[in-house]
Design an enzyme around this catalytic site. Structure first.
Site, mmCIF file in Angstrom:
data_model
loop_
_atom_site.group_PDB
_atom_site.id
_atom_site.type_symbol
_atom_site.label_atom_id
_atom_site.label_comp_id
_atom_site.label_asym_id
_atom_site.label_seq_id
_atom_site.Cartn_x
_atom_site.Cartn_y
_atom_site.Cartn_z
ATOM 1 N N ARG A 76 0.831 -1.213 0.000
ATOM 2 C CA ARG A 76 0.000 0.000 0.000
ATOM 3 C C ARG A 76 0.863 1.261 0.000
ATOM 4 N NH1 ARG A 76 -2.570 -2.802 -2.124
ATOM 5 N NH2 ARG A 76 -4.401 -3.909 -1.432
ATOM 6 N N GLU A 117 1.912 1.568 -3.524
ATOM 7 C CA GLU A 117 0.769 2.031 -4.300
ATOM 8 C C GLU A 117 0.537 3.532 -4.094
ATOM 9 O OE1 GLU A 117 -3.681 0.358 -4.990
ATOM 10 O OE2 GLU A 117 -3.088 0.651 -2.898
ATOM 11 N N SER A 170 16.200 14.061 0.957
ATOM 12 C CA SER A 170 17.149 13.045 1.391
ATOM 13 C C SER A 170 16.442 11.924 2.142
ATOM 14 C CB SER A 170 18.202 13.663 2.309
ATOM 15 O OG SER A 170 19.050 12.659 2.840
#
Length: 149
Positions: free
Chosen positions: A91, A94, A117
């Site tokens: 997830r 995603e 960073s």
């Protein structure tokens, strides 16, 4: 001479000891006075610990010096392909696939040409109560690094 225990084997022992002793990751992090997300990542093999941190954790979890030696060693960072298919981790991938390009645009608009960073970096996880179901709040806090020519 025996080789240094692998980070993954040490992580398995840390997880087992933590669960069997009924400790939370936050309690372990408090023991070494370090952020909970960093501590958890270190104990799962993503960061080296100092000698003092490794000794404190191993004392708390009743693990031996072989584990402490592994906790101090330099990691090979990243994730194996099996963990990338875990639903929670997937997830995050995603969400970055959907929102990553927008975040990149917004970072460039606000800061200019550069990146956030992941080395000079902090991350935190929190719960936010919501009447429609509790919310997971993940905060990435990375130093901006401008491209220089």
């Amino acid at each position: 001479m025996t080789p240094i225990m692998s980070k993954s084997d040490a992580a398995d022992l840390v997880i087992a000891a933590r669960v069997r002793r009924g400790l939370t990751w936050a309690e372990i992090a408090d023991t070494i006075d370090a952020p909970v997300v960093w501590t958890t990542a270190a104990l799962l093999g993503q960061h080296p610990m100092t000698s003092e941190q490794a000794q404190r954790v191993c004392a708390l979890l009743e693990l031996d010096d072989v584990v402490a030696e592994s906790l101090r060693s330099q990691p090979s960072r990243g994730a194996d392909s099996a963990s990338m298919s875990d639903p929670t981790i997937y997830r995050f991938m995603e969400a970055l696939a959907v929102y990553g390009p927008a975040l990149k645009e917004l970072i460039h608009e606000e800061f200019g040409d550069g990146i956030m960073s992941a080395i000079n970096f902090k991350v935190d996880v929190a719960r936010r109560l919501d009447p429609d179901g509790d919310r997971v709040v993940v905060t990435f806090d990375g130093k901006f690094l401008d491209y220089r020519w």
